[in-house]
Write an enzyme that holds these catalytic residues in place. Structure first.
Site, PDB file in Angstrom:
ATOM      1  N   ASP A 162       6.343   1.938   6.551  1.00  0.00           N
ATOM      2  CA  ASP A 162       4.969   1.437   6.460  1.00  0.00           C
ATOM      3  C   ASP A 162       4.192   2.295   5.466  1.00  0.00           C
ATOM      4  OD1 ASP A 162       2.568   0.178   6.891  1.00  0.00           O
ATOM      5  OD2 ASP A 162       2.212   1.028   8.880  1.00  0.00           O
ATOM      6  N   HIS A 195     -27.551   3.770  46.755  1.00  0.00           N
ATOM      7  CA  HIS A 195     -26.738   3.870  47.967  1.00  0.00           C
ATOM      8  C   HIS A 195     -25.901   2.597  48.131  1.00  0.00           C
ATOM      9  CE1 HIS A 195     -25.620   4.246  52.172  1.00  0.00           C
ATOM     10  NE2 HIS A 195     -25.971   5.537  52.111  1.00  0.00           N
ATOM     11  N   ASP A 253      -0.517   4.403   0.843  1.00  0.00           N
ATOM     12  CA  ASP A 253      -1.022   5.429   1.756  1.00  0.00           C
ATOM     13  C   ASP A 253      -0.318   5.338   3.101  1.00  0.00           C
ATOM     14  OD1 ASP A 253      -2.414   2.948   2.230  1.00  0.00           O
ATOM     15  OD2 ASP A 253      -3.880   4.044   3.450  1.00  0.00           O
ATOM     16  N   HIS A 268       0.843  -1.202   0.000  1.00  0.00           N
ATOM     17  CA  HIS A 268       0.000   0.000   0.000  1.00  0.00           C
ATOM     18  C   HIS A 268       0.875   1.249   0.000  1.00  0.00           C
ATOM     19  CE1 HIS A 268       0.429   1.066   4.371  1.00  0.00           C
ATOM     20  NE2 HIS A 268       0.590  -0.235   4.508  1.00  0.00           N
ATOM     21  N   GLU A 325      -5.070   1.113   3.000  1.00  0.00           N
ATOM     22  CA  GLU A 325      -4.752   0.179   4.087  1.00  0.00           C
ATOM     23  C   GLU A 325      -4.835   0.857   5.446  1.00  0.00           C
ATOM     24  OE1 GLU A 325      -2.430  -2.262   6.909  1.00  0.00           O
ATOM     25  OE2 GLU A 325      -2.141  -0.166   6.333  1.00  0.00           O
ATOM     26  N   GLU A 326      -4.421   2.104   5.507  1.00  0.00           N
ATOM     27  CA  GLU A 326      -4.392   2.808   6.791  1.00  0.00           C
ATOM     28  C   GLU A 326      -5.777   3.266   7.254  1.00  0.00           C
ATOM     29  OE1 GLU A 326      -1.952   2.559   8.518  1.00  0.00           O
ATOM     30  OE2 GLU A 326      -0.097   2.601   7.378  1.00  0.00           O
ATOM     31  N   ASP A 349       4.031  -5.565   3.409  1.00  0.00           N
ATOM     32  CA  ASP A 349       3.867  -4.810   4.655  1.00  0.00           C
ATOM     33  C   ASP A 349       4.224  -5.642   5.882  1.00  0.00           C
ATOM     34  OD1 ASP A 349       3.224  -2.808   6.373  1.00  0.00           O
ATOM     35  OD2 ASP A 349       1.077  -2.859   6.026  1.00  0.00           O
TER      36      ASP A 349
END
Length: 242
Positions: free
Chosen positions: A119, A213, A88, A86, A153-154, A180
């Site tokens: 990455d 309570h 991006d 990827h 992908e991100e 990746d």
């Protein structure tokens, strides 16, 4: 003619320059302000792959950011390998934690610092440049090759399933190689055979509509916060299994 390895060594400086060109493009898929940059990165990558003689290279539209599909060779006697990657990247925030500009590659102690260097533009370009080294050195690829390089992908690869379904026959392969992944150390070959996936769920726990309570109701009425803690604690057993 040089071998592919010789070609790669001879052109190492240009390989680095080509990677840096991609790293300078802020292809942040999660930020619509960078939609034009993301498309520019995709087109730049496609043009680059065309430039060293891959048979078929196409920028394919999706419901979001485009993808690069490419193929080379169709020998029925060879296995077919599909390389996935990827282009991006994650947003660079928080900016104040960067020592150098996130989209201006900087080399320090032999490492490249830039958003996407690790990455996934770095790993993806490693495989792209390996293909170039074969083709430009006049060495026949030992496999039929296909490339799928997406731009989402991100952000969860939200249109990847539709892309795979639409181009099922075109992307058919004997094995898929994912760019990746990581290396444990320089010079140590690393083969990742599997990656863990993610499953998202949202749980709502409802309790009393008003404060109770603790002296009267404590222990008798289950506190929603305690119930949530118990649920989370039971997601894994003592051996870490889900």
């Amino acid at each position: 003619m040089p071998s592919p390895a010789d070609y790669a060594r001879t052109h190492a400086d240009r390989f680095e320059s080509d990677l840096f060109e991609l790293l300078r493009i802020p292809s942040v898929s999660a930020d619509s302000a960078h939609d034009d940059d993301t498309r520019r990165c995709c087109n730049t990558l496609a043009d680059h792959i065309r430039g060293f003689g891959v048979d078929q290279v196409e920028v394919v539209e999706t419901g979001g950011h485009p993808a690069v599909l490419a193929s080379h060779g169709s020998d029925p006697d060879k296995p077919t390998v599909l390389i996935y990657g990827h282009y991006d990247v994650q947003p660079p925030d928080p900016m104040e934690l960067w020592d150098t500009p996130p989209f201006e590659p900087t080399v320090k102690d032999g490492h490249v610092f830039a958003r996407g260097a690790n990455d996934d533009k770095g790993q993806m370009m490693m495989h792209v440049k390996a293909v170039e080294s074969f083709l430009k050195s006049g060495t026949e690829l030992p496999v039929n090759l296909k490339l799928l390089i997406e731009g989402e992908e991100e952000v969860g690869s939200k249109h990847l399933t539709d892309l795979l379904t639409k181009h099922k026959e075109r992307l058919a392969a004997d094995v898929v190689l994912v760019s990746d992944t990581a290396m444990f150390a320089r010079g140590v070959p690393s083969i990742t055979s599997g990656l863990r996936g993610l499953a998202y769920i949202e749980v709502h726990v409802e309790g009393p509509t008003r404060d109770l309570h603790s002296g009267v109701f404590g222990g008798g009425v289950h506190n929603p916060l305690n119930a949530l803690c118990e649920l989370v604690a039971q997601l894994h057993d003592d051996d870490g299994r889900i």
